[in-house]
Design an enzyme around this catalytic site. Structure first.
Site, PDB file in Angstrom:
ATOM      1  N   LEU A  33       0.964  -1.235  -0.068  1.00  0.00           N
ATOM      2  CA  LEU A  33       0.113   0.034   0.166  1.00  0.00           C
ATOM      3  C   LEU A  33       0.753   1.373  -0.008  1.00  0.00           C
ATOM      4  CD1 LEU A  33      -3.028  -0.877   2.226  1.00  0.00           C
ATOM      5  CD2 LEU A  33      -2.731  -1.178  -0.097  1.00  0.00           C
ATOM      6  N   SER A  34       2.014   1.221  -0.252  1.00  0.00           N
ATOM      7  CA  SER A  34       3.101   2.358  -0.386  1.00  0.00           C
ATOM      8  C   SER A  34       2.482   3.367  -1.518  1.00  0.00           C
ATOM      9  CB  SER A  34       4.483   2.021  -0.718  1.00  0.00           C
ATOM     10  OG  SER A  34       4.565   1.422  -2.068  1.00  0.00           O
ATOM     11  N   ASP A  58       5.197  -6.556   1.879  1.00  0.00           N
ATOM     12  CA  ASP A  58       6.413  -5.857   1.056  1.00  0.00           C
ATOM     13  C   ASP A  58       7.079  -7.096   0.500  1.00  0.00           C
ATOM     14  OD1 ASP A  58       8.856  -4.669   0.471  1.00  0.00           O
ATOM     15  OD2 ASP A  58       7.793  -3.024   1.354  1.00  0.00           O
ATOM     16  N   SER A 124       8.616  -2.025 -19.212  1.00  0.00           N
ATOM     17  CA  SER A 124       8.179  -0.987 -19.760  1.00  0.00           C
ATOM     18  C   SER A 124       8.791  -0.527 -20.945  1.00  0.00           C
ATOM     19  CB  SER A 124       8.293   0.029 -18.599  1.00  0.00           C
ATOM     20  OG  SER A 124       8.328   1.607 -19.187  1.00  0.00           O
ATOM     21  N   TYR A 148      15.003   3.776 -13.168  1.00  0.00           N
ATOM     22  CA  TYR A 148      13.865   3.082 -13.256  1.00  0.00           C
ATOM     23  C   TYR A 148      13.967   2.258 -14.365  1.00  0.00           C
ATOM     24  CZ  TYR A 148       8.975   2.103 -14.366  1.00  0.00           C
ATOM     25  OH  TYR A 148       7.900   1.527 -14.703  1.00  0.00           O
ATOM     26  N   LYS A 152      13.878  -2.276 -14.737  1.00  0.00           N
ATOM     27  CA  LYS A 152      12.885  -3.112 -15.470  1.00  0.00           C
ATOM     28  C   LYS A 152      13.821  -4.015 -16.495  1.00  0.00           C
ATOM     29  CE  LYS A 152       9.170  -1.679 -13.888  1.00  0.00           C
ATOM     30  NZ  LYS A 152       8.464  -2.637 -13.393  1.00  0.00           N
ATOM     31  N   LEU A 197       0.932  12.656 -18.197  1.00  0.00           N
ATOM     32  CA  LEU A 197       0.161  13.552 -18.851  1.00  0.00           C
ATOM     33  C   LEU A 197      -1.301  13.446 -18.767  1.00  0.00           C
ATOM     34  CD1 LEU A 197      -0.183  15.646 -20.947  1.00  0.00           C
ATOM     35  CD2 LEU A 197      -0.137  14.040 -22.873  1.00  0.00           C
TER      36      LEU A 197
HETATM   37  P1  NAD Z   1       1.114   1.822  -8.794  1.00  0.00           P
HETATM   38  O1  NAD Z   1       2.048   2.553  -8.149  1.00  0.00           O
HETATM   39  O2  NAD Z   1      -0.318   2.331  -8.891  1.00  0.00           O
HETATM   40  O3  NAD Z   1       0.987   0.326  -8.436  1.00  0.00           O
HETATM   41  C1  NAD Z   1       2.135  -0.565  -7.843  1.00  0.00           C
HETATM   42  C2  NAD Z   1       1.634  -1.050  -6.742  1.00  0.00           C
HETATM   43  O4  NAD Z   1       2.616  -1.754  -6.085  1.00  0.00           O
HETATM   44  C3  NAD Z   1       1.052  -0.185  -5.534  1.00  0.00           C
HETATM   45  O5  NAD Z   1      -0.184  -0.469  -5.288  1.00  0.00           O
HETATM   46  C4  NAD Z   1       1.849  -0.140  -4.428  1.00  0.00           C
HETATM   47  O6  NAD Z   1       1.432  -0.081  -3.327  1.00  0.00           O
HETATM   48  C5  NAD Z   1       2.710  -1.462  -4.767  1.00  0.00           C
HETATM   49  N1  NAD Z   1       3.977  -1.521  -4.099  1.00  0.00           N
HETATM   50  C6  NAD Z   1       5.219  -0.763  -4.366  1.00  0.00           C
HETATM   51  N2  NAD Z   1       6.202  -1.465  -3.840  1.00  0.00           N
HETATM   52  C7  NAD Z   1       5.987  -2.463  -3.099  1.00  0.00           C
HETATM   53  C8  NAD Z   1       6.637  -3.348  -2.425  1.00  0.00           C
HETATM   54  N3  NAD Z   1       8.092  -3.140  -2.323  1.00  0.00           N
HETATM   55  N4  NAD Z   1       5.977  -4.274  -1.817  1.00  0.00           N
HETATM   56  C9  NAD Z   1       4.594  -4.588  -2.049  1.00  0.00           C
HETATM   57  N5  NAD Z   1       3.953  -3.407  -2.940  1.00  0.00           N
HETATM   58  C10 NAD Z   1       4.590  -2.765  -3.552  1.00  0.00           C
HETATM   59  O7  NAD Z   1       1.592   1.656 -10.480  1.00  0.00           O
HETATM   60  P2  NAD Z   1       0.955   1.063 -11.826  1.00  0.00           P
HETATM   61  O8  NAD Z   1       0.996   2.443 -12.696  1.00  0.00           O
HETATM   62  O9  NAD Z   1      -0.179   0.581 -11.339  1.00  0.00           O
HETATM   63  O10 NAD Z   1       2.266   0.262 -12.228  1.00  0.00           O
HETATM   64  C11 NAD Z   1       2.178  -1.263 -12.054  1.00  0.00           C
HETATM   65  C12 NAD Z   1       3.331  -1.624 -12.366  1.00  0.00           C
HETATM   66  O11 NAD Z   1       3.497  -1.246 -13.789  1.00  0.00           O
HETATM   67  C13 NAD Z   1       4.609  -1.185 -12.027  1.00  0.00           C
HETATM   68  O12 NAD Z   1       5.660  -2.167 -11.779  1.00  0.00           O
HETATM   69  C14 NAD Z   1       5.306  -0.064 -12.813  1.00  0.00           C
HETATM   70  O13 NAD Z   1       6.529   0.291 -13.143  1.00  0.00           O
HETATM   71  C15 NAD Z   1       4.796  -0.833 -14.191  1.00  0.00           C
HETATM   72  N6  NAD Z   1       4.474  -0.001 -15.396  1.00  0.00           N
HETATM   73  C16 NAD Z   1       3.601   1.456 -15.219  1.00  0.00           C
HETATM   74  C17 NAD Z   1       3.440   2.094 -16.243  1.00  0.00           C
HETATM   75  C18 NAD Z   1       2.421   3.341 -15.922  1.00  0.00           C
HETATM   76  O14 NAD Z   1       2.762   4.283 -16.851  1.00  0.00           O
HETATM   77  N7  NAD Z   1       1.405   3.391 -15.042  1.00  0.00           N
HETATM   78  C19 NAD Z   1       4.097   2.061 -17.444  1.00  0.00           C
HETATM   79  C20 NAD Z   1       5.146   0.841 -17.624  1.00  0.00           C
HETATM   80  C21 NAD Z   1       5.176  -0.101 -16.641  1.00  0.00           C
HETATM   81  C1  WQD Z   2       3.825  11.971 -22.144  1.00  0.00           C
HETATM   82  C2  WQD Z   2       3.966  13.226 -22.974  1.00  0.00           C
HETATM   83  C3  WQD Z   2       5.638  14.748 -22.118  1.00  0.00           C
HETATM   84  C4  WQD Z   2       3.276  15.758 -18.507  1.00  0.00           C
HETATM   85  C5  WQD Z   2       6.317   7.860 -18.490  1.00  0.00           C
HETATM   86  C6  WQD Z   2       7.656   6.949 -18.177  1.00  0.00           C
HETATM   87  C7  WQD Z   2       7.431   5.670 -18.795  1.00  0.00           C
HETATM   88  C8  WQD Z   2       6.223   4.932 -18.425  1.00  0.00           C
HETATM   89  C9  WQD Z   2       5.071   5.838 -18.532  1.00  0.00           C
HETATM   90  C10 WQD Z   2       6.526   3.692 -16.195  1.00  0.00           C
HETATM   91  C11 WQD Z   2       5.635  13.374 -23.176  1.00  0.00           C
HETATM   92  C12 WQD Z   2       4.109  15.320 -22.133  1.00  0.00           C
HETATM   93  C13 WQD Z   2       3.741  15.035 -19.561  1.00  0.00           C
HETATM   94  C14 WQD Z   2       2.954  17.167 -18.405  1.00  0.00           C
HETATM   95  C15 WQD Z   2       3.340  17.357 -20.816  1.00  0.00           C
HETATM   96  N1  WQD Z   2       6.093   4.627 -17.099  1.00  0.00           N
HETATM   97  N2  WQD Z   2       3.687  15.820 -21.030  1.00  0.00           N
HETATM   98  N3  WQD Z   2       3.149  17.926 -19.480  1.00  0.00           N
HETATM   99  O1  WQD Z   2       7.031  10.237 -20.173  1.00  0.00           O
HETATM  100  O2  WQD Z   2       6.182   9.058 -22.030  1.00  0.00           O
HETATM  101  O3  WQD Z   2       6.727   7.967 -19.924  1.00  0.00           O
HETATM  102  O4  WQD Z   2       5.300   7.300 -18.176  1.00  0.00           O
HETATM  103  O5  WQD Z   2       7.126   2.729 -17.097  1.00  0.00           O
HETATM  104  O6  WQD Z   2       8.579   4.800 -18.200  1.00  0.00           O
HETATM  105  O7  WQD Z   2       8.785   7.604 -18.610  1.00  0.00           O
HETATM  106  O8  WQD Z   2       4.768   9.721 -20.029  1.00  0.00           O
HETATM  107  O9  WQD Z   2       2.785  10.662 -19.493  1.00  0.00           O
HETATM  108  O10 WQD Z   2       5.023  11.692 -18.391  1.00  0.00           O
HETATM  109  O11 WQD Z   2       4.508  11.946 -20.912  1.00  0.00           O
HETATM  110  O12 WQD Z   2       3.881  17.981 -21.773  1.00  0.00           O
HETATM  111  O13 WQD Z   2       2.664  17.832 -17.479  1.00  0.00           O
HETATM  112  O14 WQD Z   2       3.289  14.296 -22.341  1.00  0.00           O
HETATM  113  O15 WQD Z   2       6.492  15.534 -22.490  1.00  0.00           O
HETATM  114  O16 WQD Z   2       5.647  14.079 -24.319  1.00  0.00           O
HETATM  115  P1  WQD Z   2       6.218   9.300 -20.700  1.00  0.00           P
HETATM  116  P2  WQD Z   2       4.103  11.132 -19.833  1.00  0.00           P
END
Ligand code: NAD
Ligand code: WQD
Length: 335
Positions: A33-34, A58, A124, A148, A152, A197
């Protein structure tokens, strides 16, 4: 299948749980729940009309994992738990290596001890770094540009070594997940000012933020603003279920892009959100954000073919579901 879902209380995890339960799977959530919300789990139960177990724990805690595996006896794991803020990973790299890499190793150890042989991992598109060509396919070289992204890639490499002797691992490289469940009951609830965004635009639309800052309009794209492949969170959730269905003793390690294959610019996404809410949304153009690339668009061909999965929802489905969630829950899960 009996599926342990780490990070199930988070954004993507909660949406995946609804689809998993609806498809008839059994689930058990392990989350510290962090960054997740217990309220999201209650709402998932209502949406799917089905109960499931939850342990606040955790993934770095081997004993807590052991207990959860003993209690639930999962056949597979979907592993969402981890930290995900790129900027924070530059400031606190060790927290990222600990939670994302060491935590994943603890999880694999628990799986080994309890004879659980299948894992789907949240990777990712950030592992590709700066694109050398578009659309990005899975053969594109990987070269993450921040801690980050490194975490991955490291976990992908660990899974590649682990997935032998009947064990199988699938890494899904998500592009840009957006939107919310069609009901508006669950969605993305960032704890701080949104980095991404779509949740930022949602807060402009509801009046919590004055205007969107567009990070640069001098990129080599249609309108000069950054272009991304926005994947609806419900489509993304279903990719996990498709991946589970293909895993067997001979499957080994696989990696798939999860995207639509279509790029949308910042200005296009803002305009689409404006159409959804019925008014143009305010913005100002500021400097480029360091580390951003001009364009990132997936080739989802491999997932389309091998997982028999493809995205079905549009950018408008994403903006309307995001708005439905934001308008019904202006303060997210806070009651
Ligand atoms: P999120 O933060 O909403 O969900 C992650 C969950 O993991 C949270 O509920 C958090 O409480 C839990 N958590 C974090 N550290 C933990 C630990 N040490 N032990 C147990 N629980 C833990 O994020 P999300 O957007 O749902 O992303 C889920 C996964 O997808 C992540 O691994 C993230 O890196 C990956 N991902 C997300 C995106 C994105 O843009 N949202 C893009 C690509 C990959
Ligand atoms: C999208 C576009 C910004 C915010 C990130 C992580 C990636 C993945 C997804 C986890 C870009 C522009 C954004 C704002 C803006 N996460 N922008 N004003 O950077 O593609 O990806 O989230 O794995 O690893 O890097 O996503 O939504 O931050 O940005 O103009 O306030 O929106 O420059 O072109 P990004 P984003």
């Amino acid at each position: 299948m009996r599926v342990l879902v780490t990070g199930g209380a988070g954004y993507i995890g909660s949406h995946t749980l609804v689809e998993l339960l609806t498809e008839g799977h059994e689930a058990f959530v392990f989350d510290n729940l962090s960054n997740g919300h217990e309220e999201a789990l209650s709402r998932v139960k209502q949406l799917a009309n089905k109960d499931f177990g939850f342990v606040k724990g955790d993934i770095r805690d081997g004993e807590a994992l052991d207990k959860a595996f003993l209690e639930f006896k999962p056949e597979a794991v979907i592993h969402f738990a981890g930290l995900k803020a790129v900027g924070e990973s530059v400031e606190q790299p060790l927290a990222y290596y600990e939670n994302n890499v060491a935590g994943s190793v603890e999880l694999l150890k628990a799986m080994g001890a309890h004879d659980c042989k299948k894992i789907v991992f949240s990777s990712s598109a950030t592992v590709y770094g700066t694109p050398q060509y578009l659309p990005l396919d899975e053969d594109h070289p990987v070269s993450p540009v921040n801690p980050y992204g490194q975490t991955k890639l490291m976990v992908e490499n660990i899974l590649k070594d682990w997935a032998q002797d009947g064990r199988s691992a699938t890494a899904l490289r998500y592009f840009n997940p957006v939107g919310a469940h069609v009901s508006g009951r669950i969605g993305e609830d960032p704890h701080d000012i949104p980095n991404n965004l779509m949740p930022y635009i949602a807060q402009v639309a509801i009046g919590k933020r004055e205007a969107l800052q567009i990070f640069g309009d001098d990129y080599e794209t249609r309108d000069g603003t950054g272009e991304r492949d926005y994947i609806h969170v419900t489509d993304l959730a279903n990719a996990h279920i498709a991946a589970l269905g293909t895993m067997n003793e001979a499957a080994g390690f696989s990696v798939y892009n999860v995207g639509t294959g279509q790029g949308t610019t910042v200005k296009e996404l803002l305009a689409a959100y404006g159409e959804t809410v019925g008014q143009e949304l305010p913005f100002e153009t500021v400097q480029r954000r360091s580390g951003d690339v001009a364009s990132s668009v997936a080739s989802p061909k491999k997932a389309n073919e091998a997982l028999n999965w493809s995205a079905t929802l549009s950018v408008h489905d994403a903006t309307s579901s995001s708005w439905n969630w934001q308008a019904q829950n202006p303060d997210g899960y806070a009651q």
